[in-house]
Design a protein around this motif. Structure first.
Motif, PDB file in Angstrom:
ATOM      1  N   LEU A   1      10.317  12.207   7.672  1.00 57.36           N
ATOM      2  CA  LEU A   1       9.255  11.198   7.654  1.00 57.36           C
ATOM      3  C   LEU A   1       9.184  10.498   6.297  1.00 57.36           C
ATOM      4  O   LEU A   1       8.815   9.322   6.205  1.00 57.36           O
ATOM      5  CB  LEU A   1       7.907  11.856   7.967  1.00 57.36           C
ATOM      6  CG  LEU A   1       6.710  10.918   8.170  1.00 57.36           C
ATOM      7  CD1 LEU A   1       6.944   9.985   9.349  1.00 57.36           C
ATOM      8  CD2 LEU A   1       5.430  11.719   8.376  1.00 57.36           C
ATOM      9  N   THR A   2       9.571  11.214   5.256  1.00 58.87           N
ATOM     10  CA  THR A   2       9.409  10.704   3.895  1.00 58.87           C
ATOM     11  C   THR A   2      10.023   9.328   3.656  1.00 58.87           C
ATOM     12  O   THR A   2       9.344   8.439   3.131  1.00 58.87           O
ATOM     13  CB  THR A   2       9.951  11.728   2.878  1.00 58.87           C
ATOM     14  OG1 THR A   2       9.148  12.908   2.944  1.00 58.87           O
ATOM     15  CG2 THR A   2       9.913  11.179   1.458  1.00 58.87           C
ATOM     16  N   PRO A   3      11.301   9.094   4.011  1.00 58.97           N
ATOM     17  CA  PRO A   3      11.856   7.770   3.674  1.00 58.97           C
ATOM     18  C   PRO A   3      11.153   6.617   4.367  1.00 58.97           C
ATOM     19  O   PRO A   3      10.981   5.546   3.773  1.00 58.97           O
ATOM     20  CB  PRO A   3      13.325   7.877   4.104  1.00 58.97           C
ATOM     21  CG  PRO A   3      13.385   9.012   5.059  1.00 58.97           C
ATOM     22  CD  PRO A   3      12.321   9.960   4.625  1.00 58.97           C
ATOM     23  N   MET A   4      10.723   6.808   5.615  1.00 60.12           N
ATOM     24  CA  MET A   4      10.014   5.728   6.294  1.00 60.12           C
ATOM     25  C   MET A   4       8.597   5.572   5.747  1.00 60.12           C
ATOM     26  O   MET A   4       8.055   4.470   5.716  1.00 60.12           O
ATOM     27  CB  MET A   4       9.971   5.970   7.798  1.00 60.12           C
ATOM     28  CG  MET A   4      11.331   5.923   8.487  1.00 60.12           C
ATOM     29  SD  MET A   4      12.285   4.402   8.223  1.00 60.12           S
ATOM     30  CE  MET A   4      13.353   4.850   6.851  1.00 60.12           C
ATOM     31  N   SER A   5       8.010   6.671   5.279  1.00 61.56           N
ATOM     32  CA  SER A   5       6.702   6.577   4.628  1.00 61.56           C
ATOM     33  C   SER A   5       6.829   5.830   3.306  1.00 61.56           C
ATOM     34  O   SER A   5       5.940   5.059   2.930  1.00 61.56           O
ATOM     35  CB  SER A   5       6.126   7.979   4.384  1.00 61.56           C
ATOM     36  OG  SER A   5       5.866   8.635   5.603  1.00 61.56           O
ATOM     37  N   GLU A   6       7.943   6.049   2.609  1.00 62.94           N
ATOM     38  CA  GLU A   6       8.186   5.313   1.370  1.00 62.94           C
ATOM     39  C   GLU A   6       8.302   3.823   1.641  1.00 62.94           C
ATOM     40  O   GLU A   6       7.718   2.991   0.941  1.00 62.94           O
ATOM     41  CB  GLU A   6       9.458   5.840   0.692  1.00 62.94           C
ATOM     42  CG  GLU A   6       9.311   7.243   0.136  1.00 62.94           C
ATOM     43  CD  GLU A   6      10.625   7.862  -0.279  1.00 62.94           C
ATOM     44  OE1 GLU A   6      10.601   8.787  -1.120  1.00 62.94           O
ATOM     45  OE2 GLU A   6      11.687   7.446   0.226  1.00 62.94           O
TER      46      GLU A   6
ATOM     47  N   ALA B   1       7.136   2.186   4.344  1.00 67.77           N
ATOM     48  CA  ALA B   1       5.863   1.668   4.853  1.00 67.77           C
ATOM     49  C   ALA B   1       4.826   1.537   3.749  1.00 67.77           C
ATOM     50  O   ALA B   1       4.054   0.568   3.715  1.00 67.77           O
ATOM     51  CB  ALA B   1       5.337   2.575   5.966  1.00 67.77           C
ATOM     52  N   GLY B   2       4.790   2.496   2.825  1.00 63.80           N
ATOM     53  CA  GLY B   2       3.838   2.425   1.727  1.00 63.80           C
ATOM     54  C   GLY B   2       4.078   1.209   0.845  1.00 63.80           C
ATOM     55  O   GLY B   2       3.144   0.507   0.454  1.00 63.80           O
TER      56      GLY B   2
ATOM     57  N   ARG C   1      -8.368  -5.935  -6.102  1.00 70.66           N
ATOM     58  CA  ARG C   1      -8.663  -4.504  -6.077  1.00 70.66           C
ATOM     59  C   ARG C   1      -8.125  -3.909  -4.781  1.00 70.66           C
ATOM     60  O   ARG C   1      -8.403  -4.421  -3.686  1.00 70.66           O
ATOM     61  CB  ARG C   1     -10.169  -4.266  -6.196  1.00 70.66           C
ATOM     62  CG  ARG C   1     -10.757  -4.774  -7.512  1.00 70.66           C
ATOM     63  CD  ARG C   1     -12.270  -4.695  -7.538  1.00 70.66           C
ATOM     64  NE  ARG C   1     -12.738  -3.305  -7.539  1.00 70.66           N
ATOM     65  CZ  ARG C   1     -12.873  -2.559  -8.638  1.00 70.66           C
ATOM     66  NH1 ARG C   1     -12.576  -3.067  -9.826  1.00 70.66           N
ATOM     67  NH2 ARG C   1     -13.314  -1.318  -8.561  1.00 70.66           N
ATOM     68  N   VAL C   2      -7.370  -2.816  -4.924  1.00 67.58           N
ATOM     69  CA  VAL C   2      -6.728  -2.166  -3.784  1.00 67.58           C
ATOM     70  C   VAL C   2      -7.268  -0.750  -3.657  1.00 67.58           C
ATOM     71  O   VAL C   2      -7.255   0.024  -4.630  1.00 67.58           O
ATOM     72  CB  VAL C   2      -5.192  -2.123  -3.952  1.00 67.58           C
ATOM     73  CG1 VAL C   2      -4.542  -1.408  -2.766  1.00 67.58           C
ATOM     74  CG2 VAL C   2      -4.630  -3.537  -4.099  1.00 67.58           C
ATOM     75  N   LEU C   3      -7.749  -0.414  -2.467  1.00 69.38           N
ATOM     76  CA  LEU C   3      -8.228   0.936  -2.176  1.00 69.38           C
ATOM     77  C   LEU C   3      -7.201   1.618  -1.278  1.00 69.38           C
ATOM     78  O   LEU C   3      -6.847   1.098  -0.221  1.00 69.38           O
ATOM     79  CB  LEU C   3      -9.582   0.873  -1.459  1.00 69.38           C
ATOM     80  CG  LEU C   3     -10.165   2.210  -0.977  1.00 69.38           C
ATOM     81  CD1 LEU C   3     -10.475   3.127  -2.151  1.00 69.38           C
ATOM     82  CD2 LEU C   3     -11.423   1.976  -0.134  1.00 69.38           C
ATOM     83  N   VAL C   4      -6.719   2.777  -1.706  1.00 68.14           N
ATOM     84  CA  VAL C   4      -5.714   3.524  -0.951  1.00 68.14           C
ATOM     85  C   VAL C   4      -6.334   4.830  -0.465  1.00 68.14           C
ATOM     86  O   VAL C   4      -6.811   5.639  -1.276  1.00 68.14           O
ATOM     87  CB  VAL C   4      -4.464   3.814  -1.809  1.00 68.14           C
ATOM     88  CG1 VAL C   4      -3.425   4.566  -0.985  1.00 68.14           C
ATOM     89  CG2 VAL C   4      -3.874   2.520  -2.360  1.00 68.14           C
TER      90      VAL C   4
ATOM     91  N   THR D   1       1.061   7.072  -2.393  1.00 70.62           N
ATOM     92  CA  THR D   1       1.688   7.024  -3.714  1.00 70.62           C
ATOM     93  C   THR D   1       2.547   5.780  -3.875  1.00 70.62           C
ATOM     94  O   THR D   1       2.494   5.085  -4.897  1.00 70.62           O
ATOM     95  CB  THR D   1       2.536   8.287  -3.945  1.00 70.62           C
ATOM     96  OG1 THR D   1       1.709   9.446  -3.836  1.00 70.62           O
ATOM     97  CG2 THR D   1       3.200   8.266  -5.314  1.00 70.62           C
ATOM     98  N   GLN D   2       3.343   5.498  -2.827  1.00 70.10           N
ATOM     99  CA  GLN D   2       4.212   4.318  -2.903  1.00 70.10           C
ATOM    100  C   GLN D   2       3.399   3.025  -2.888  1.00 70.10           C
ATOM    101  O   GLN D   2       3.736   2.062  -3.580  1.00 70.10           O
ATOM    102  CB  GLN D   2       5.207   4.331  -1.742  1.00 70.10           C
ATOM    103  CG  GLN D   2       6.185   5.496  -1.769  1.00 70.10           C
ATOM    104  CD  GLN D   2       7.016   5.530  -3.036  1.00 70.10           C
ATOM    105  OE1 GLN D   2       7.488   4.511  -3.512  1.00 70.10           O
ATOM    106  NE2 GLN D   2       7.204   6.720  -3.595  1.00 70.10           N
TER     107      GLN D   2
END
Length: 366
Positions: free
Chosen positions: A130-135, A137-138, A170-173, A181-182
């Motif tokens: 999942l990590t690379p696609m989360s990177e 997408a983020g 301003r960005v809220l994550v 994180t990305q």
């Protein structure tokens, strides 16, 4: 083993389950690979590229499913594929069962072995597939959010990085995992002020250590969420509960607290979304507006950058594909605990407890 790589048919999904480099490794290990014609074109890989590394090309998706022991793809089977899945066939892909009871019941009825990329889990709790696609997408969440903040796109008309004499956006994550994180990294790189919320203090400490000073961390609770959605221009949902439905951190009534033109990018849409008003959209029709708040919730965001996404995905899936092909699914999963956790459905029985919990079913786990 015979491995099939069908063409993705989900709306604007241009990724493909295997690059020619991946096919080369499978053929080198004496496996037969059938690739559907033009399956890789959206990612920049052509039939001749697959033929050169030993794959066979088939014209139709029906042929690919019919002859394959294992199907390797990117996204979950869509409705027109349900009847093509065979008893005992291994389907290795992103499933996200918690977001679709219809898909779950279809795969239970098929008798297939469903191994989900998103629940393959290493001993440290990380999700390697999942990590690379989360990177991807983020990082894309900020890219898309910045675009939809523009006034012609119905956003607030805010430039995230600001200019001299004008405060930055301003960005809220929500969520300090891989997506969060990305997203924070990209937003900070543009010069935006970033607030990132999570309930995991270890992650917040990590973010605090590695990010610049204009990225601030706070503990996630309803009070803080309600406070920040009133002053932030872009809200990114990056919450993940492994294999389960994402919690609704922002409710419908909370939209009224936001300023008109605020943009929400809910990356958690694959798991049902972390905003109550989230519904899946497509790259063709990516946004909708509720209470003057712009919602972007494309369910296959990395599909918009298919070359990057396909190469990144094959990099991490190939060792597992080789193990499944070389050993068979049962032995491969028995010998690798990470892969074993990817088993979601086995020949009509649920093998992943979170699916039962999500739908409130009482089926006996496999």
């Amino acid at each position: 083993m015979i491995i099939g790589v069908p063409k993705e048919i989900k709306n604007n999904e241009s990724r493909v389950g295997m690059t020619p480099a991946g096919v080369y490794e499978l053929v080198k290990n004496h496996h037969k690979v059938f690739v559907q014609s033009t399956a890789g074109e959206g990612s920049g890989f052509f039939d001749k590229d697959y033929l050169e590394v030993g794959a066979s090309i088939l014209d139709t998706i029906e042929e690919v499913y019919a002859c394959s022991d294992m199907i390797v793809k990117v996204k979950e089977p869509v409705e027109q594929e349900y009847s093509l899945v065979k008893q005992g066939q291994v389907i290795f892909t992103y499933f996200h069962f918690a977001s679709s009871e219809t898909l779950t019941r279809a795969m239970l009825s098929s008798g297939a072995i469903c191994i989900a990329y998103e629940t393959v889990e290493d001993s440290d709790g990380s999700l390697p597939l999942l990590t690379p696609m989360s990177e991807v997408a983020g990082r894309m969440a900020v890219q898309q959010g910045a675009k939809y903040l523009e006034k012609p796109k119905k956003g607030r008309g805010v430039l995230l990085g600001g200019v001299p004499g004008v405060a930055p956006g301003r960005v809220l994550v929500l969520g300090a995992g891989t997506v969060g994180t990305q997203a924070a990294k990209m937003a900070a790189g543009l010069g935006a002020h970033v607030t990132i919320l999570d309930i995991n203090m270890k992650r917040l400490r990590y973010i605090n250590d590695v990010m610049p000073s204009h990225v601030v961390t706070e503990y996630s609770n309803e009070f803080n969420i309600r406070k920040h959605i009133q002053s932030h221009d872009l809200i990114i949902g990056g919450v993940l509960l492994k294999g389960a439905k994402a919690p609704n951190l922002i409710t419908r009534e909370m939209l009224k607290l936001m300023r008109p033109g605020t943009v929400i990018v809910d990356v958690a849409v694959d798991q049902g979304g972390c905003v109550e008003t989230t519904k899946p959209t497509t790259h063709e029709d990516p946004i909708y507006i509720i209470d003057d708040v712009v919602h972007y919730s494309v369910a296959n965001m990395p599909g918009a950058v298919p070359y990057t996404s396909t190469v990144a995905l094959t990099n991490v899936t190939l060792p597992y594909v080789l193990a499944l092909a070389n050993k068979g699914w049962y032995r491969a999963c028995e010998e690798d605990e990470a892969l074993h956790k990817g088993l979601n459905i086995i020949e009509g029985e649920i093998a992943y407890s979170e699916i039962v919990e999500t739908f409130g079913w009482e089926e006996i786990l496999a």
